[in-house]
Structures are given as structure tokens and as C-alpha cells.
Design a protein around this motif. Sequence first.
Motif, PDB file in Angstrom:
ATOM      1  N   GLN A  24      10.177   4.761  -4.669  1.00  0.00           N
ATOM      2  CA  GLN A  24      10.259   3.748  -4.574  1.00  0.00           C
ATOM      3  C   GLN A  24       9.716   2.815  -5.438  1.00  0.00           C
ATOM      4  O   GLN A  24       9.828   1.803  -5.343  1.00  0.00           O
ATOM      5  CB  GLN A  24      10.841   2.437  -3.003  1.00  0.00           C
ATOM      6  N   ALA A  25       8.370   3.895  -5.998  1.00  0.00           N
ATOM      7  CA  ALA A  25       7.958   3.547  -6.938  1.00  0.00           C
ATOM      8  C   ALA A  25       7.875   3.597  -8.620  1.00  0.00           C
ATOM      9  O   ALA A  25       6.831   3.503  -9.027  1.00  0.00           O
ATOM     10  CB  ALA A  25       6.116   3.957  -6.416  1.00  0.00           C
ATOM     11  N   ALA A  26       9.063   4.501  -8.117  1.00  0.00           N
ATOM     12  CA  ALA A  26       9.617   4.978  -9.632  1.00  0.00           C
ATOM     13  C   ALA A  26       9.611   4.275 -10.975  1.00  0.00           C
ATOM     14  O   ALA A  26       9.604   4.043 -11.759  1.00  0.00           O
ATOM     15  CB  ALA A  26      10.976   5.473  -9.630  1.00  0.00           C
ATOM     16  N   SER A  27      10.399   2.459 -10.076  1.00  0.00           N
ATOM     17  CA  SER A  27      10.113   1.857 -11.578  1.00  0.00           C
ATOM     18  C   SER A  27       8.838   0.701 -11.981  1.00  0.00           C
ATOM     19  O   SER A  27       9.285   0.069 -13.136  1.00  0.00           O
ATOM     20  CB  SER A  27      10.718   0.470 -11.025  1.00  0.00           C
ATOM     21  N   SER A  50       6.709  -2.699 -11.223  1.00  0.00           N
ATOM     22  CA  SER A  50       8.094  -3.522 -12.330  1.00  0.00           C
ATOM     23  C   SER A  50       7.449  -4.908 -12.545  1.00  0.00           C
ATOM     24  O   SER A  50       8.117  -5.055 -13.306  1.00  0.00           O
ATOM     25  CB  SER A  50       8.726  -2.751 -11.951  1.00  0.00           C
ATOM     26  N   THR A  51       7.299  -5.365 -11.532  1.00  0.00           N
ATOM     27  CA  THR A  51       6.971  -6.992 -11.508  1.00  0.00           C
ATOM     28  C   THR A  51       5.784  -7.328 -11.813  1.00  0.00           C
ATOM     29  O   THR A  51       5.733  -8.516 -12.306  1.00  0.00           O
ATOM     30  CB  THR A  51       6.949  -7.580  -9.905  1.00  0.00           C
ATOM     31  N   TYR A  52       5.148  -6.678 -12.740  1.00  0.00           N
ATOM     32  CA  TYR A  52       3.496  -7.407 -13.127  1.00  0.00           C
ATOM     33  C   TYR A  52       4.136  -7.525 -14.347  1.00  0.00           C
ATOM     34  O   TYR A  52       5.396  -7.195 -15.294  1.00  0.00           O
ATOM     35  CB  TYR A  52       2.631  -6.207 -13.501  1.00  0.00           C
ATOM     36  N   ARG A  53       3.965  -8.996 -15.321  1.00  0.00           N
ATOM     37  CA  ARG A  53       3.763  -9.077 -16.087  1.00  0.00           C
ATOM     38  C   ARG A  53       2.569 -10.105 -16.464  1.00  0.00           C
ATOM     39  O   ARG A  53       1.608 -10.684 -16.470  1.00  0.00           O
ATOM     40  CB  ARG A  53       4.792 -10.744 -15.829  1.00  0.00           C
ATOM     41  N   PRO A  54       2.230  -9.649 -18.215  1.00  0.00           N
ATOM     42  CA  PRO A  54       0.999 -10.418 -18.671  1.00  0.00           C
ATOM     43  C   PRO A  54       0.755 -11.633 -19.184  1.00  0.00           C
ATOM     44  O   PRO A  54       1.327 -12.469 -18.919  1.00  0.00           O
ATOM     45  CB  PRO A  54       0.677  -9.373 -19.916  1.00  0.00           C
ATOM     46  N   ALA A  82       3.333   2.603  -3.731  1.00  0.00           N
ATOM     47  CA  ALA A  82       5.036   3.024  -2.809  1.00  0.00           C
ATOM     48  C   ALA A  82       4.546   1.427  -2.581  1.00  0.00           C
ATOM     49  O   ALA A  82       5.513  -0.232  -2.586  1.00  0.00           O
ATOM     50  CB  ALA A  82       5.796   3.252  -2.102  1.00  0.00           C
ATOM     51  N   LEU A  83       3.800   1.048  -1.888  1.00  0.00           N
ATOM     52  CA  LEU A  83       3.694  -0.406  -1.097  1.00  0.00           C
ATOM     53  C   LEU A  83       3.018  -1.568  -2.125  1.00  0.00           C
ATOM     54  O   LEU A  83       3.095  -2.299  -1.588  1.00  0.00           O
ATOM     55  CB  LEU A  83       2.282  -1.036  -0.125  1.00  0.00           C
ATOM     56  N   ALA A  84       2.252  -0.897  -2.807  1.00  0.00           N
ATOM     57  CA  ALA A  84       2.350  -2.067  -4.672  1.00  0.00           C
ATOM     58  C   ALA A  84       3.569  -2.409  -5.357  1.00  0.00           C
ATOM     59  O   ALA A  84       3.815  -3.447  -5.589  1.00  0.00           O
ATOM     60  CB  ALA A  84       1.066  -1.069  -5.661  1.00  0.00           C
ATOM     61  N   GLU A  85       4.687  -1.142  -5.292  1.00  0.00           N
ATOM     62  CA  GLU A  85       5.877  -1.607  -6.124  1.00  0.00           C
ATOM     63  C   GLU A  85       6.319  -2.636  -5.099  1.00  0.00           C
ATOM     64  O   GLU A  85       7.132  -3.662  -5.261  1.00  0.00           O
ATOM     65  CB  GLU A  85       6.226  -0.282  -6.318  1.00  0.00           C
ATOM     66  N   GLU A  86       6.182  -2.458  -3.632  1.00  0.00           N
ATOM     67  CA  GLU A  86       7.168  -3.661  -3.183  1.00  0.00           C
ATOM     68  C   GLU A  86       6.538  -4.247  -2.254  1.00  0.00           C
ATOM     69  O   GLU A  86       7.235  -6.053  -2.598  1.00  0.00           O
ATOM     70  CB  GLU A  86       7.192  -2.545  -0.983  1.00  0.00           C
ATOM     71  N   ARG A  87       5.166  -4.852  -2.518  1.00  0.00           N
ATOM     72  CA  ARG A  87       4.814  -6.626  -2.063  1.00  0.00           C
ATOM     73  C   ARG A  87       4.479  -6.463  -3.625  1.00  0.00           C
ATOM     74  O   ARG A  87       3.682  -7.607  -3.484  1.00  0.00           O
ATOM     75  CB  ARG A  87       3.709  -6.160  -1.069  1.00  0.00           C
ATOM     76  N   GLY A  88       3.763  -6.142  -4.077  1.00  0.00           N
ATOM     77  CA  GLY A  88       3.136  -7.264  -5.579  1.00  0.00           C
ATOM     78  C   GLY A  88       1.812  -6.852  -5.987  1.00  0.00           C
ATOM     79  O   GLY A  88       1.556  -8.267  -5.575  1.00  0.00           O
ATOM     80  N   PHE A  89       1.719  -5.787  -5.684  1.00  0.00           N
ATOM     81  CA  PHE A  89      -0.383  -5.142  -6.626  1.00  0.00           C
ATOM     82  C   PHE A  89      -0.400  -4.627  -7.073  1.00  0.00           C
ATOM     83  O   PHE A  89       0.816  -3.501  -7.142  1.00  0.00           O
ATOM     84  CB  PHE A  89      -0.967  -5.780  -5.198  1.00  0.00           C
ATOM     85  N   ILE A  90      -1.728  -4.261  -7.693  1.00  0.00           N
ATOM     86  CA  ILE A  90      -1.568  -3.819  -8.328  1.00  0.00           C
ATOM     87  C   ILE A  90      -2.531  -2.555  -7.415  1.00  0.00           C
ATOM     88  O   ILE A  90      -3.358  -3.015  -6.926  1.00  0.00           O
ATOM     89  CB  ILE A  90      -2.814  -4.478 -10.055  1.00  0.00           C
ATOM     90  N   VAL A  91      -2.727  -1.268  -7.682  1.00  0.00           N
ATOM     91  CA  VAL A  91      -3.682  -0.293  -6.905  1.00  0.00           C
ATOM     92  C   VAL A  91      -4.597   0.712  -7.505  1.00  0.00           C
ATOM     93  O   VAL A  91      -3.837   0.759  -8.651  1.00  0.00           O
ATOM     94  CB  VAL A  91      -3.166   0.253  -5.869  1.00  0.00           C
ATOM     95  N   VAL A  92      -5.382  -0.002  -7.897  1.00  0.00           N
ATOM     96  CA  VAL A  92      -5.885   1.776  -8.567  1.00  0.00           C
ATOM     97  C   VAL A  92      -7.414   2.607  -7.904  1.00  0.00           C
ATOM     98  O   VAL A  92      -7.428   1.861  -6.346  1.00  0.00           O
ATOM     99  CB  VAL A  92      -7.791   0.882  -9.254  1.00  0.00           C
ATOM    100  N   PHE A  93      -7.641   3.793  -7.095  1.00  0.00           N
ATOM    101  CA  PHE A  93      -7.963   4.920  -6.549  1.00  0.00           C
ATOM    102  C   PHE A  93      -8.888   5.828  -7.260  1.00  0.00           C
ATOM    103  O   PHE A  93      -8.961   6.349  -8.345  1.00  0.00           O
ATOM    104  CB  PHE A  93      -6.782   5.917  -6.640  1.00  0.00           C
ATOM    105  N   PRO A  94     -10.113   5.104  -7.569  1.00  0.00           N
ATOM    106  CA  PRO A  94     -11.212   5.944  -7.607  1.00  0.00           C
ATOM    107  C   PRO A  94     -11.764   7.170  -7.345  1.00  0.00           C
ATOM    108  O   PRO A  94     -10.589   7.457  -6.116  1.00  0.00           O
ATOM    109  CB  PRO A  94     -12.936   4.977  -7.382  1.00  0.00           C
ATOM    110  N   ASP A  95     -11.807   8.322  -8.061  1.00  0.00           N
ATOM    111  CA  ASP A  95     -11.985   9.093  -7.533  1.00  0.00           C
ATOM    112  C   ASP A  95     -13.345  10.200  -8.045  1.00  0.00           C
ATOM    113  O   ASP A  95     -14.211  10.510  -8.065  1.00  0.00           O
ATOM    114  CB  ASP A  95     -10.982  10.284  -8.513  1.00  0.00           C
ATOM    115  N   GLN A  96     -14.075  10.949  -5.881  1.00  0.00           N
ATOM    116  CA  GLN A  96     -15.916  11.134  -6.589  1.00  0.00           C
ATOM    117  C   GLN A  96     -15.106  12.485  -7.010  1.00  0.00           C
ATOM    118  O   GLN A  96     -14.272  13.686  -7.005  1.00  0.00           O
ATOM    119  CB  GLN A  96     -15.758  11.288  -4.839  1.00  0.00           C
TER     120      GLN A  96
END
Length: 320
Positions: A24-27, A50-54, A82-96
Motif C-alpha cells: 500500500q506504500a507503492a504510490s 503520494s499525497t505530498y505537494r511541495p 504504509a501508515l504514512a501513505e494512508e494517513r498523510g505524513f512524512i516519516v524518517v528512520f535514522p539508522d544507528q
Amino acid sequence: MIKRAIALAAVLAALLTAFAVPAQAASGRYFYGVHAGLAGVRDYHGYVPSTYRPGTPMPLLVALHGCTENSFGFDLLTGFSALAEERGFIVVFPDQSTLANPAQCWNWPLPTNQHRGLGEPSLIAGITQKVRSQYTVDSARIYATGISAGAVMSGILGVTYPDVFAAVAMGAGCEYQCDILAQRDPDEQGRAGWREMGSRARSVPVLVFQGSADPVVPPATAGRVIEQWAQTDDLALDGADDGDIDAVAESVVRGSVPGGRTYTHSVYSGPGQGSVLELYMIDGAGHSYPGGCSCSLYGDPSGPDASGITWDFFLAHPRR
């Protein structure tokens, strides 16, 4: 040998990415980057729906993995992309980095990682700022969450960068300046957290998840987290230790997952603020991510949906 190791790492990263991309995050689209600061270098990846607009501000979630995990594994565990796509937010995952910690734990016990502008908090804040510079982010809706060591670091971010992170969520973590032996009054850590906030002090909403059968983090630790944040937030309101926010729940409700675990949901309120602190104590759960994917060693599908609950909590708590 070095070239072979690099090639193998690239293959593993590609495989992890492939498995971590829900259908569901493919778009939307994933992004990858490296941030370098005075405290070191950290990789990160993220997802833009996919809903992000500059030009149109969108919330941002910073999600921190636990020990023996990486950013791709945490994405897979939580389903946040997947939740970010569904609910409309950006997510970032820092990596240790394994160079910083061979077990990939965030180094929360180090004194340098307890303060603004230093250590790993500064690196994560730097990654957050980098994403903000590349996308249109709603500055009032930037949040941090994590599990285990990532939970502790999320709490530290709430104390060190209260002007950046509107609210935080912690799964199986401990209080600021964590006292593993529980010898200090958590109020003491609460006052330390308020002092660290300095002129930026504000009441930071916090959501806590804890398993009642956690063999790694004693379940009573969740109470210490609530007590620490009640003290920090109380002082942040008006500089007075007057109990406007305390560790006595205004609401305690029993709940259950159909065919899954039961839990207790406690809500702690502040004057004119509604809920400030919330705690989900999950019956029989171990050191795991509630509602997490069964494809991960750390997933507990029988628990409440921590990712969905977390996002609902965050949406109700923009930075004021």
C-alpha cells in the motif's frame, strides 16, 4: 575482502528495502541520505506519501529503532511507511551505526547524549532539519517515537529539543537520565529534564507503551517515565512545582484486542490541555512492539496497534 563486504552490505540493504516496502506504500516514494555532524555520521531513510505537494505543509515523524535492529527493520516492524501513505505524513528512520554501537543501540546512557547540541540527539535533530529543508514540513507537527533504546532516545529528544518535537511516544523505554537501579526519585529526573529544556521549556505530551511481562525493561519503569514527565511538564507550564500536571491518572480504562491481548489505558491531564500523558500497560506482553508485524522478532500482532494509536495521539497534540 573490503570490496566483497561492501557489495554484500549493498545486497542486504536492497533485500531489506524490498521486504520493508508494503504494497500500500507503492504510490509514494522512499528517500535515503547521510547526515554528518560534529558527533559523527548517520544514515537514514524515509518515506514521502503520494499525497505530498511541495508548498503544502505535512507532518513529520522521526522513528527510532531499538537494539539489534536497523532503520529498515523498524520500518517493517511498525508499518510506518504504509501508515504514512494512508494517513498523510512524512516519516524518517535514522539508522544507528555499528561503529558507534556494535549492537546498534542508541547510546542513551552516555552523558554527552543527554544534552542539546551534543552527541546523538544533535545528529537526529540534524537529520530532522535536513528533511525539513528538502520537504515542506508542518513545524508544529514534528514528532519522535521509538522502541526500547529508541524509546529512551525519543524521550531525550523531547527534553533537549522541545521547540522541535511537538510530542513523543515511547515503547519500553525509561525516564530521562535513566536510573536502571531505580534508586533516584523520578521527580529528580523530571526536574533535570526541565532544567535541560531551559528557555525553550514547554509541556511535551508523551505516550508510553509497556508490556507487563517485559523481561528487559521492568514494567514498573513505565510508572517512572510517567512520573518524570509529569514533573517536567508541570514545571514547564509555569516554572512552579504545583501539581498542575501529576502522575495521578484522571481516566483508567480497560481494553482488549479482539482475539488478542488486554490492556489498561491511563490518561493524565493538564489544566486546559486535555490529555498530556498516556500509558498503555499491555497484559502479558514482553519486550516487543505492540501490534507489530509477525515477520519481525520484535513484533507482537496480538497487542494493540501501537503505530495507529501513536499517530492518533500525535495528531491530537500539535506544538503550541
